[in-house]
Design a protein around this motif. Structure first.
Motif, PDB file in Angstrom:
ATOM      1  N   SER A 185       0.817  -1.223   0.000  1.00 14.75           N
ATOM      2  CA  SER A 185       0.000   0.000   0.000  1.00 14.75           C
ATOM      3  C   SER A 185       0.844   1.264   0.000  1.00 14.75           C
ATOM      4  O   SER A 185       0.581   2.193  -0.752  1.00 14.75           O
ATOM      5  N   ASP A 186       1.867   1.304   0.860  1.00 18.55           N
ATOM      6  CA  ASP A 186       2.676   2.506   0.942  1.00 18.55           C
ATOM      7  C   ASP A 186       3.476   2.736  -0.339  1.00 18.55           C
ATOM      8  O   ASP A 186       3.688   3.876  -0.755  1.00 18.55           O
ATOM      9  N   GLU A 187       3.884   1.658  -1.014  1.00 16.93           N
ATOM     10  CA  GLU A 187       4.588   1.798  -2.290  1.00 16.93           C
ATOM     11  C   GLU A 187       3.672   2.359  -3.366  1.00 16.93           C
ATOM     12  O   GLU A 187       4.072   3.203  -4.162  1.00 16.93           O
ATOM     13  N   ALA A 188       2.431   1.898  -3.393  1.00 14.06           N
ATOM     14  CA  ALA A 188       1.459   2.385  -4.376  1.00 14.06           C
ATOM     15  C   ALA A 188       1.138   3.856  -4.133  1.00 14.06           C
ATOM     16  O   ALA A 188       1.022   4.642  -5.084  1.00 14.06           O
ATOM     17  N   LYS A 189       1.024   4.228  -2.868  1.00  9.44           N
ATOM     18  CA  LYS A 189       0.739   5.623  -2.531  1.00  9.44           C
ATOM     19  C   LYS A 189       1.906   6.504  -2.958  1.00  9.44           C
ATOM     20  O   LYS A 189       1.712   7.574  -3.544  1.00  9.44           O
ATOM     21  N   ARG A 190       3.127   6.054  -2.709  1.00  7.46           N
ATOM     22  CA  ARG A 190       4.321   6.816  -3.099  1.00  7.46           C
ATOM     23  C   ARG A 190       4.412   6.932  -4.618  1.00  7.46           C
ATOM     24  O   ARG A 190       4.773   7.987  -5.146  1.00  7.46           O
ATOM     25  N   LEU A 191       4.074   5.860  -5.333  1.00  9.99           N
ATOM     26  CA  LEU A 191       4.078   5.891  -6.794  1.00  9.99           C
ATOM     27  C   LEU A 191       3.134   6.970  -7.299  1.00  9.99           C
ATOM     28  O   LEU A 191       3.488   7.766  -8.180  1.00  9.99           O
ATOM     29  N   ARG A 192       1.955   7.047  -6.756  1.00 10.59           N
ATOM     30  CA  ARG A 192       0.975   8.052  -7.164  1.00 10.59           C
ATOM     31  C   ARG A 192       1.480   9.470  -6.873  1.00 10.59           C
ATOM     32  O   ARG A 192       1.337  10.366  -7.696  1.00 10.59           O
ATOM     33  N   GLU A 193       2.083   9.653  -5.697  1.00 12.40           N
ATOM     34  CA  GLU A 193       2.646  10.958  -5.356  1.00 12.40           C
ATOM     35  C   GLU A 193       3.734  11.358  -6.341  1.00 12.40           C
ATOM     36  O   GLU A 193       3.806  12.521  -6.772  1.00 12.40           O
ATOM     37  N   LEU A 194       4.581  10.414  -6.712  1.00 15.22           N
ATOM     38  CA  LEU A 194       5.654  10.699  -7.672  1.00 15.22           C
ATOM     39  C   LEU A 194       5.103  11.028  -9.057  1.00 15.22           C
ATOM     40  O   LEU A 194       5.624  11.899  -9.756  1.00 15.22           O
ATOM     41  N   GLU A 195       4.034  10.336  -9.458  1.00 11.04           N
ATOM     42  CA  GLU A 195       3.416  10.625 -10.752  1.00 11.04           C
ATOM     43  C   GLU A 195       2.848  12.044 -10.775  1.00 11.04           C
ATOM     44  O   GLU A 195       2.986  12.757 -11.770  1.00 11.04           O
ATOM     45  N   ILE A 196       2.229  12.472  -9.688  1.00  5.25           N
ATOM     46  CA  ILE A 196       1.674  13.827  -9.598  1.00  5.25           C
ATOM     47  C   ILE A 196       2.798  14.854  -9.638  1.00  5.25           C
ATOM     48  O   ILE A 196       2.717  15.858 -10.363  1.00  5.25           O
ATOM     49  N   GLU A 197       3.866  14.607  -8.886  1.00  4.97           N
ATOM     50  CA  GLU A 197       4.999  15.530  -8.878  1.00  4.97           C
ATOM     51  C   GLU A 197       5.648  15.609 -10.255  1.00  4.97           C
ATOM     52  O   GLU A 197       6.011  16.690 -10.727  1.00  4.97           O
ATOM     53  N   ASN A 198       5.789  14.474 -10.916  1.00  4.48           N
ATOM     54  CA  ASN A 198       6.373  14.440 -12.255  1.00  4.48           C
ATOM     55  C   ASN A 198       5.543  15.258 -13.238  1.00  4.48           C
ATOM     56  O   ASN A 198       6.087  16.019 -14.047  1.00  4.48           O
ATOM     57  N   GLN A 199       4.235  15.156 -13.161  1.00  6.15           N
ATOM     58  CA  GLN A 199       3.349  15.930 -14.030  1.00  6.15           C
ATOM     59  C   GLN A 199       3.508  17.423 -13.784  1.00  6.15           C
ATOM     60  O   GLN A 199       3.582  18.222 -14.713  1.00  6.15           O
ATOM     61  N   ARG A 200       3.597  17.807 -12.514  1.00 10.61           N
ATOM     62  CA  ARG A 200       3.771  19.211 -12.155  1.00 10.61           C
ATOM     63  C   ARG A 200       5.099  19.752 -12.694  1.00 10.61           C
ATOM     64  O   ARG A 200       5.161  20.848 -13.252  1.00 10.61           O
ATOM     65  N   LEU A 201       6.155  18.951 -12.580  1.00 10.39           N
ATOM     66  CA  LEU A 201       7.463  19.373 -13.077  1.00 10.39           C
ATOM     67  C   LEU A 201       7.471  19.500 -14.600  1.00 10.39           C
ATOM     68  O   LEU A 201       8.092  20.416 -15.148  1.00 10.39           O
ATOM     69  N   LYS A 202       6.781  18.606 -15.283  1.00 11.74           N
ATOM     70  CA  LYS A 202       6.686  18.693 -16.747  1.00 11.74           C
ATOM     71  C   LYS A 202       5.979  19.969 -17.168  1.00 11.74           C
ATOM     72  O   LYS A 202       6.372  20.626 -18.134  1.00 11.74           O
ATOM     73  N   GLU A 203       4.926  20.327 -16.447  1.00  8.28           N
ATOM     74  CA  GLU A 203       4.201  21.568 -16.753  1.00  8.28           C
ATOM     75  C   GLU A 203       5.090  22.788 -16.527  1.00  8.28           C
ATOM     76  O   GLU A 203       5.081  23.726 -17.322  1.00  8.28           O
TER      77      GLU A 203
END
Length: 94
Positions: A56-74
């Protein structure tokens, strides 16, 4: 009548996958498992491919990283656009 689509967080998906694997190990059929979890076979396969073996904690961290990655791309896209605007203005081709 169609069912309302449910959105689940990654940690919920991991928990459902674990639950489903336990039911399958207990001898229940795939159809029974999918019905109990209220998902389709394609959803099960997609989730297994994306989250299989995660905690669970790995999946939550993956989602957080995906959101951060999207923000950085923008942010990068905005910076590149600003750079292009300044370059055009310096050349006087506006």
């Amino acid at each position: 009548m169609t069912k309302k689509r449910k959105r689940r967080r990654p940690e919920q998906i991991v928990k459902l996958l674990q639950e489903g694997q336990a039911m399958l190990a207990a001898g229940k059929s795939e159809a029974e498992v999918f019905q109990r979890l209220e998902i389709t076979e394609s959803t099960w396969q997609r989730w297994n491919k994306q989250f299989g073996g995660m905690k669970s904690d790995e999946a939550k961290r993956l989602r957080e990283l995906e959101i951060e990655n999207q923000r950085l791309k923008e942010m990068l896209a905005e910076a590149e656009l600003d750079k292009r605007i300044l370059k055009t203005a310096l050349e006087g081709n506006y």
